[in-house]
Every structure is written in structure tokens, then in C-alpha cells.
Motif scaffolding. Structure first.
Motif, PDB file in Angstrom:
ATOM      1  N   VAL A 257      10.796 -30.456   1.050  1.00 43.60           N
ATOM      2  CA  VAL A 257      10.288 -30.858   2.355  1.00 43.60           C
ATOM      3  C   VAL A 257      11.285 -31.795   3.027  1.00 43.60           C
ATOM      4  CG1 VAL A 257       8.498 -32.210   3.535  1.00 43.60           C
ATOM      5  CG2 VAL A 257       7.849 -30.518   1.821  1.00 43.60           C
ATOM      6  N   GLN A 258      11.865 -32.720   2.248  1.00 38.92           N
ATOM      7  CA  GLN A 258      12.857 -33.636   2.798  1.00 38.92           C
ATOM      8  C   GLN A 258      14.132 -32.897   3.212  1.00 38.92           C
ATOM      9  OE1 GLN A 258      13.329 -36.598  -0.293  1.00 38.92           O
ATOM     10  NE2 GLN A 258      11.758 -37.915   0.603  1.00 38.92           N
ATOM     11  N   LYS A 259      14.476 -31.836   2.497  1.00 41.68           N
ATOM     12  CA  LYS A 259      15.648 -31.032   2.853  1.00 41.68           C
ATOM     13  C   LYS A 259      15.373 -30.093   4.021  1.00 41.68           C
ATOM     14  CE  LYS A 259      17.431 -30.903  -1.899  1.00 41.68           C
ATOM     15  NZ  LYS A 259      17.661 -30.017  -3.082  1.00 41.68           N
TER      16      LYS A 259
ATOM     17  N   LYS B  93       5.054 -36.143   1.437  1.00 43.00           N
ATOM     18  CA  LYS B  93       5.908 -36.957   2.311  1.00 43.00           C
ATOM     19  C   LYS B  93       5.833 -38.444   2.022  1.00 43.00           C
ATOM     20  CE  LYS B  93       3.851 -35.363   5.958  1.00 43.00           C
ATOM     21  NZ  LYS B  93       3.488 -35.105   7.380  1.00 43.00           N
ATOM     22  N   ASN B  94       4.761 -38.914   1.378  1.00 39.38           N
ATOM     23  CA  ASN B  94       4.513 -40.338   1.246  1.00 39.38           C
ATOM     24  C   ASN B  94       4.891 -40.807  -0.159  1.00 39.38           C
ATOM     25  OD1 ASN B  94       3.391 -42.928   0.998  1.00 39.38           O
ATOM     26  ND2 ASN B  94       1.781 -42.447   2.469  1.00 39.38           N
ATOM     27  N   LEU B  95       5.943 -41.608  -0.266  1.00 38.72           N
ATOM     28  CA  LEU B  95       6.411 -42.077  -1.560  1.00 38.72           C
ATOM     29  C   LEU B  95       5.433 -43.024  -2.226  1.00 38.72           C
ATOM     30  CD1 LEU B  95      10.183 -42.687  -0.797  1.00 38.72           C
ATOM     31  CD2 LEU B  95       9.207 -40.883  -2.196  1.00 38.72           C
ATOM     32  N   VAL B  96       4.673 -43.762  -1.440  1.00 40.36           N
ATOM     33  CA  VAL B  96       3.714 -44.709  -2.018  1.00 40.36           C
ATOM     34  C   VAL B  96       2.610 -43.957  -2.744  1.00 40.36           C
ATOM     35  CG1 VAL B  96       2.067 -46.549  -1.511  1.00 40.36           C
ATOM     36  CG2 VAL B  96       4.228 -46.438  -0.256  1.00 40.36           C
ATOM     37  N   GLN B  97       2.035 -42.962  -2.105  1.00 40.61           N
ATOM     38  CA  GLN B  97       1.029 -42.135  -2.764  1.00 40.61           C
ATOM     39  C   GLN B  97       1.642 -41.386  -3.942  1.00 40.61           C
ATOM     40  OE1 GLN B  97      -1.170 -39.554  -0.219  1.00 40.61           O
ATOM     41  NE2 GLN B  97      -1.803 -41.171   1.187  1.00 40.61           N
ATOM     42  N   HIS B  98       2.895 -40.998  -3.784  1.00 36.84           N
ATOM     43  CA  HIS B  98       3.581 -40.229  -4.809  1.00 36.84           C
ATOM     44  C   HIS B  98       3.646 -41.015  -6.118  1.00 36.84           C
ATOM     45  CE1 HIS B  98       6.256 -36.966  -5.972  1.00 36.84           C
ATOM     46  NE2 HIS B  98       7.067 -37.847  -6.490  1.00 36.84           N
TER      47      HIS B  98
ATOM     48  N   SER C 129       4.284 -23.998  -6.288  1.00 40.09           N
ATOM     49  CA  SER C 129       4.577 -22.603  -6.645  1.00 40.09           C
ATOM     50  C   SER C 129       4.815 -21.759  -5.401  1.00 40.09           C
ATOM     51  CB  SER C 129       3.414 -22.024  -7.453  1.00 40.09           C
ATOM     52  OG  SER C 129       3.235 -22.733  -8.655  1.00 40.09           O
ATOM     53  N   CYS C 130       4.031 -22.032  -4.352  1.00 40.03           N
ATOM     54  CA  CYS C 130       4.225 -21.319  -3.092  1.00 40.03           C
ATOM     55  C   CYS C 130       5.594 -21.631  -2.510  1.00 40.03           C
ATOM     56  CB  CYS C 130       3.118 -21.714  -2.104  1.00 40.03           C
ATOM     57  SG  CYS C 130       3.206 -20.873  -0.502  1.00 40.03           S
ATOM     58  N   CYS C 131       6.018 -22.883  -2.625  1.00 37.60           N
ATOM     59  CA  CYS C 131       7.335 -23.292  -2.134  1.00 37.60           C
ATOM     60  C   CYS C 131       8.434 -22.544  -2.886  1.00 37.60           C
ATOM     61  CB  CYS C 131       7.500 -24.795  -2.302  1.00 37.60           C
ATOM     62  SG  CYS C 131       9.124 -25.430  -1.835  1.00 37.60           S
ATOM     63  N   ALA C 132       8.290 -22.385  -4.193  1.00 35.64           N
ATOM     64  CA  ALA C 132       9.292 -21.667  -4.985  1.00 35.64           C
ATOM     65  C   ALA C 132       9.428 -20.221  -4.508  1.00 35.64           C
ATOM     66  CB  ALA C 132       8.925 -21.707  -6.463  1.00 35.64           C
TER      67      ALA C 132
END
Length: 220
Positions: A174-176, A152-157, A116-119
Motif C-alpha cells: 500500500v505504501q509503494k 495504513k496506521n502504524l500505531v494500530q499495526h 492474499s488478495c493483494c498477492a
């Protein structure tokens, strides 16, 4: 009384957590809730000279703070979250809310609201773009390392499917490089004032760091 205080919280963020907590019980208040509201009134009467201070030569850097407690509501065990946003050293936006669902961990509670903060950050970034200010890698400061790694971590994701998919847009931004999650230790987490009751000394320190100052002191 609650309606008046909610209106005032638009310029006095220091009462937002307390007022929102009392507002949850306004449908069927008890004597203890009325006492709490009267205590807020007494606090306001004693701090009538404080207000938000905006420095004249502030920079145009954008930064956000995001924080959540874990199962802080004793009635339904939902988490309370809060964010605040600065342009330079000037506080321009703040927000407090109780989450819609019960978080299964502090990491989940933090991660959901960082989204929400990112939005909000993306909206403010677009508004600044219209004024010719271009920002990337906007920092969002969070005091939970696991939530930061989760973005950032796809495995945890892949192990967090119980978090709704719509909250995972944070990782995409974050990736962008629209924003970046930065760790901040709890004692420097300014959004704490929106999520929980604090010791008197900590409350006053954060209130000052957020720019709520005594006008009489500024005149001196």
C-alpha cells in the motif's frame, strides 16, 4: 459427486461456496450432506443456460474484492474468505478458502485475506505488464473499515502482533502504491457470494453483477 462439482466450480463460481462447504465433510458424509449435494445438482439443472459474459469493449482496469466472514464454520469456528478480480467489467479470477487458523476478530479475518488478495493482484499486475499495460494504485475493495485503516496506521499495526508478520506485507505494498484499499459497503461487496450463504434475492443480484448471465436473454 463432490469431485465433479469442484471441477465445475472453475467456471460456475455461484456454486463454489456450497460445494466447498460440502467438500469439508466428504471423508465421513451424512445423509444431510448428500441431500445438500443433490440440491446443488438440482440448481445446476435449472440454470443450465447461464454462463460468464465477457463484454467486447471492456477496459483494462484491474480491481479486486475481498471479504471474510467471522468464525463462520460451526465445527471449528474458522473463518471462510473469498476474493474475486476484474479486468474492466470482466470477471477473470475468483477464490474461496477456509482460513488455517481461528481469527480473534472480524478485522483480523478480513486483514489476513486482503493480504492474499493483494498477492493475486500483484501477480496479475505483472502479467499485464508483459502486455504493455502499466497499473498502480490498484483498488482492493473491502467492507471492513478497521482492516483498511490497519494497512495504513502504524500505531494500530503495533497492537496486532498476534497476526503473523507475513500478512503485514500488505501495508508495504500500500505504501509503494501497488494497491490501495477502498471501502465498499456490504450490500455492494461482490465477494460475499464466496464466503456465506445469502438470501435468494441478494444471491441473484451478485451473480448478475459478477457477469453470470442467461445466454437466452443475451440472444434477445
Amino acid at each position: 459427486m463432490i469431485g465433479s462439482l469442484l471441477y465445475l466450480s472453475a467456471i460456475r463460481f455461484d456454486i463454489m461456496f456450497s460445494v466447498c462447504m460440502c467438500a469439508r465433510f466428504q471423508a465421513s458424509p451424512k445423509e444431510s450432506h448428500l441431500s445438500a449435494v443433490k440440491r446443488i445438482m438440482r440448481y445446476l439443472l435449472g440454470t443450465i443456460n447461464i454462463g460468464l459474459w465477457y463484454p467486447k469493449n471492456s477496459t483494462c482496469n484491474l480491481i479486486g474484492y475481498s471479504d471474510s466472514d467471522f468464525a463462520g464454520s460451526k465445527t471449528d469456528r474458522k473463518s471462510t474468505s473469498g476474493t474475486c478480480h476484474f479486468i474492466g467489467s470482466a470477471l477473470v479470477s475468483w477464490h474461496n478458502m477456509k482460513q488455517n487458523s481461528i481469527a480473534l476478530s472480524i478485522t483480523e479475518a478480513e486483514y489476513i485475506f486482503v493480504g492474499s488478495c493483494c498477492a493475486q493482484i500483484l501477480w496479475m499486475k505483472q502479467q499485464l505488464f508483459y502486455y504493455g499495460i502499466f497499473l498502480d494504485n490498484i483498488p482492493i475493495r473491502c467492507d471492513n473499515t478497521s482492516a483498511r485503516n490497519l494497512s495504513k496506521n502504524l500505531v494500530q499495526h503495533s497492537r496486532t502482533k498476534h497476526i503473523e508478520i507475513r500478512h503485514h506485507f500488505l501495508r508495504d505494498h500500500v505504501q509503494k502504491r501497488d494497491c490501495v484499499l477502498e471501502f465498499v459497503d456490504t450490500k455492494n461487496q461482490l465477494a460475499d457470494i464466496f464466503t456465506k450463504s445469502l438470501p435468494k434475492e441478494t444471491f441473484f443480484v451478485i451473480r448478475r453483477e459478477l457477469g453470470l448471465l442467461d445466454i437466452n436473454d443475451l440472444d434477445k
